[in-house]
Scaffold this active site. Structure first.
Site, short mmCIF file in Angstrom:
data_model
loop_
_atom_site.label_atom_id
_atom_site.label_comp_id
_atom_site.label_asym_id
_atom_site.label_seq_id
_atom_site.Cartn_x
_atom_site.Cartn_y
_atom_site.Cartn_z
N TYR A 53 0.84 -1.21 0.00
CA TYR A 53 0.00 0.00 0.00
C TYR A 53 0.87 1.24 0.00
O TYR A 53 1.75 1.37 0.83
CB TYR A 53 -0.91 0.02 1.24
CG TYR A 53 -2.36 -0.15 0.84
CD1 TYR A 53 -2.99 0.84 0.08
CD2 TYR A 53 -3.08 -1.28 1.19
CE1 TYR A 53 -4.30 0.68 -0.32
CE2 TYR A 53 -4.39 -1.44 0.79
CZ TYR A 53 -5.01 -0.45 0.02
OH TYR A 53 -6.29 -0.60 -0.39
N GLU A 55 -0.50 4.72 -0.57
CA GLU A 55 -1.34 5.92 -0.75
C GLU A 55 -0.51 7.18 -0.53
O GLU A 55 0.23 7.27 0.44
CB GLU A 55 -2.52 5.88 0.22
CG GLU A 55 -3.60 4.90 -0.24
CD GLU A 55 -4.70 4.74 0.79
OE1 GLU A 55 -4.44 4.94 1.98
OE2 GLU A 55 -5.82 4.40 0.39
N ASP A 200 -6.45 14.01 -25.04
CA ASP A 200 -6.50 12.61 -24.62
C ASP A 200 -5.82 11.79 -25.73
O ASP A 200 -6.41 11.52 -26.77
CB ASP A 200 -7.95 12.17 -24.42
CG ASP A 200 -8.06 10.68 -24.07
OD1 ASP A 200 -7.03 9.99 -24.07
OD2 ASP A 200 -9.19 10.22 -23.82
N THR A 227 -3.55 6.37 -21.93
CA THR A 227 -3.36 5.02 -21.42
C THR A 227 -1.88 4.70 -21.62
O THR A 227 -1.19 5.37 -22.39
CB THR A 227 -4.16 3.98 -22.21
OG1 THR A 227 -3.72 4.02 -23.57
CG2 THR A 227 -5.65 4.27 -22.16
N LYS A 230 -1.65 1.01 -24.98
CA LYS A 230 -2.02 0.95 -26.40
C LYS A 230 -0.74 1.08 -27.22
O LYS A 230 0.13 0.23 -27.10
CB LYS A 230 -3.09 1.98 -26.69
CG LYS A 230 -4.39 1.67 -25.90
CD LYS A 230 -5.52 2.63 -26.16
CE LYS A 230 -6.72 2.29 -25.27
NZ LYS A 230 -7.80 3.29 -25.39
N ARG A 236 -1.32 -2.30 -18.72
CA ARG A 236 -2.62 -1.67 -18.66
C ARG A 236 -2.60 -0.58 -17.58
O ARG A 236 -2.25 -0.84 -16.43
CB ARG A 236 -3.64 -2.74 -18.30
CG ARG A 236 -5.07 -2.47 -18.59
CD ARG A 236 -5.81 -3.78 -18.81
NE ARG A 236 -5.48 -4.25 -20.15
CZ ARG A 236 -6.01 -3.75 -21.27
NH1 ARG A 236 -6.92 -2.81 -21.21
NH2 ARG A 236 -5.63 -4.20 -22.44
C1 LIG Z 1 -8.85 3.61 -24.54
C2 LIG Z 1 -9.21 5.01 -24.31
C3 LIG Z 1 -9.58 5.49 -23.04
C4 LIG Z 1 -9.85 4.57 -21.86
O1 LIG Z 1 -8.80 3.81 -21.42
P1 LIG Z 1 -9.08 2.59 -20.40
O2 LIG Z 1 -7.70 2.23 -19.96
O3 LIG Z 1 -9.78 1.55 -21.16
O4 LIG Z 1 -9.89 3.12 -19.28
C5 LIG Z 1 -9.80 6.85 -22.88
N1 LIG Z 1 -9.70 7.69 -23.93
C6 LIG Z 1 -9.39 7.27 -25.17
C7 LIG Z 1 -9.29 8.27 -26.27
C8 LIG Z 1 -9.14 5.92 -25.40
O5 LIG Z 1 -8.87 5.52 -26.64
#
Ligand SMILES: *Cc1c(COP(=O)(O)O)cnc(C)c1O
Length: 433
Positions: A53, A55, A200, A227, A230, A236
């Site tokens: 933990y 935090e 994003d 993220t 990807k 993840r």
């Molecule tokens: C995949 C994605 C997310 C969410 O990511 P998670 O890890 O699945 O919560 C947010 N914004 C965009 C643009 C994404 O492609």
């Protein structure tokens, strides 16, 4: 990877894991949000750090025994900053959705307005889709493409909406848009209306880190969420970055503004939204960031884009309509219902039987339902990690077209064998060091 303890103690889960490993090994992964991580990243996720933990933040924790967790998180933060040219990084978000929610919480009060990309034009669920809880907290308004055949965003309408709605945040980012955004135009509009510019980059973070797509921070964006699993090819998870070169004031004012935003972000992630950070994931993120800082990652990012272009060429040659006319990044959105008279759902199922995994996807202003839309979305990050080049990309695109056109068992079986041979010749690498 071997799992001797799971095998010995829990055969049910062991069988499922083995099945998934085999599926990933023998098939071709074309879901554009997926990738294969290194063994080093996987080892970190299985480490004893999961027991701890932590935090709080390095040097300011609520529990003792943080000598090594502090070390891990500090290294992850420094590498993330270096990778994206950020003045601040929060590496604790558990995923992209959490990163976005925390960023909204940091930059706004409940009831404030976000101007984001229309969901049917490429935006993401977490950008205020009515099914999300966050859409009840903030007011989401939309901009769209001007022309779905070229992908050009309607920047004039974006500006008009911004002037009218006075958003606190202008959000630029997507999960199903095959082109590059004009970051400068969006940042300028944000500056004009006094909004934060938030990008994003969940899908394209690896392409930005590898230098094959532009970095929104170079155009004055305040905040980036992403993220890490990807195109960035890490575990993840999520992350929030802050820029200090927004060009909104003098250098000192910018630095002060960035510091204020950074403090708000950290408070929003913890204690605002999350509990204890997942330190094993943060260690894995640090390892992936190190891999992404190597020169070979630049080659990878370039190849991802070239492979997608090669696949688009084949689809174009077969007169399949692609949204925005093709691709400039890692993904393609094809109108299979309009061009080949097969629904997105049927196309997904058929290609799955041939060992090719991708997803059905709504296309801009789709007249069909989300569970059986007109399009399919696919991309090249995972297959490029396996070492596939433009020659194989074209070959795979030809296989896809043939399956989608003919649809009979013999064609599917022949395609599956071709896919198996390509996959077999390109095993998933263990290391990118
Ligand atoms: C995949 C994605 C997310 C969410 O990511 P998670 O890890 O699945 O919560 C947010 N914004 C965009 C643009 C994404 O492609």
């Amino acid at each position: 990877m071997n799992y001797p303890h799971i095998q010995h103690e829990d055969s049910e889960i062991y069988d499922a894991i083995e099945g998934e490993e085999k599926r990933q090994r023998e098939g071709l992964e074309l879901i554009p949000s997926e990738n294969y991580v290194s063994q080093a990243v996987r080892e970190a996720m299985a480490s004893a750090l999961t027991n701890k933990y932590s935090e709080g933040y390095p040097g300011k924790r609520y529990y003792g025994g943080q000598e090594f967790t502090d070390q891990v998180e500090r290294i992850a933060i420094e590498r993330a900053k270096h990778l994206f040219g950020a003045s601040h990084a929060n590496v604790q978000p558990l995923g992209g959705a959490n990163a976005n929610i925390a960023a909204y919480m940091a930059l706004m009060e409940p009831g404030d307005t976000v101007l984001g990309m229309d969901l049917s034009h490429g935006g993401h669920l977490t950008h205020g889709h009515p099914v999300t809880y966050i859409s009840k907290i903030f007011n989401f308004v939309r901009y769209k493409m001007k022309d779905v055949e070229t992908g050009e965003i309607d920047y004039d309408a974006l500006r008009e909406t911004a002037l009218k709605e006075k958003p606190k945040v202008i959000l630029a980012g997507f999960s199903a848009y095959p082109r590059e955004l004009e970051w400068q135009k969006i940042a300028d509009i944000a500056k004009e209306v006094g909004a934060y510019a938030m990008a994003d980059v969940a899908h394209i973070a690896g392409l930005i880190a590898g230098g094959s797509q532009k970095n929104p921070f170079d155009y004055g964006f305040d905040v980036m969420t992403t993220t890490t699993h990807k195109t960035l090819r890490g575990p993840r998870g999520g992350m929030i970055l802050v820029n200090e070169k927004t060009g909104r004031g003098m250098a000192a004012e910018d630095a002060e503004r960035a510091e204020t935003i950074a403090k708000k972000i950290d408070k929003a992630v913890f204690p605002g939204l999350q509990g204890g950070p997942h330190m094993h994931q943060i260690a894995a993120k640090a390892i992936a960031f190190r891999e992404a800082l190597q020169p070979s990652f630049k080659t990878y990012a370039k190849q991802v884009v070239e492979n997608a272009a090669a696949m688009a060429e084949v689809f174009k040659a077969h007169n399949v309509r692609m949204l925005t006319g093709g691709t400039s990044n890692h993904l393609i959105l094809a109108d299979v219902f309009g061009s080949l008279e097969i629904s997105g759902n049927d196309a997904e199922t058929l290609l799955d039987r041939a060992g090719i995994t991708l997803n059905k996807n709504s296309i801009a202003d789709d007249t069909r339902k989300p569970m059986d839309p007109s399009g399919i979305r696919f991309g090249t990050p995972a297959m490029t990690t396996r070492g596939l080049g433009t020659k194989e990309s074209k070959e795979i695109a030809e296989i896809m077209i043939e399956v989608l056109q003919k649809r009979d068992d013999a064609t599917v079986t022949a395609a599956k064998e071709k896919v198996r041979l390509i996959a077999e010749a390109h095993p998933v690498p263990e290391s990118f060091a």
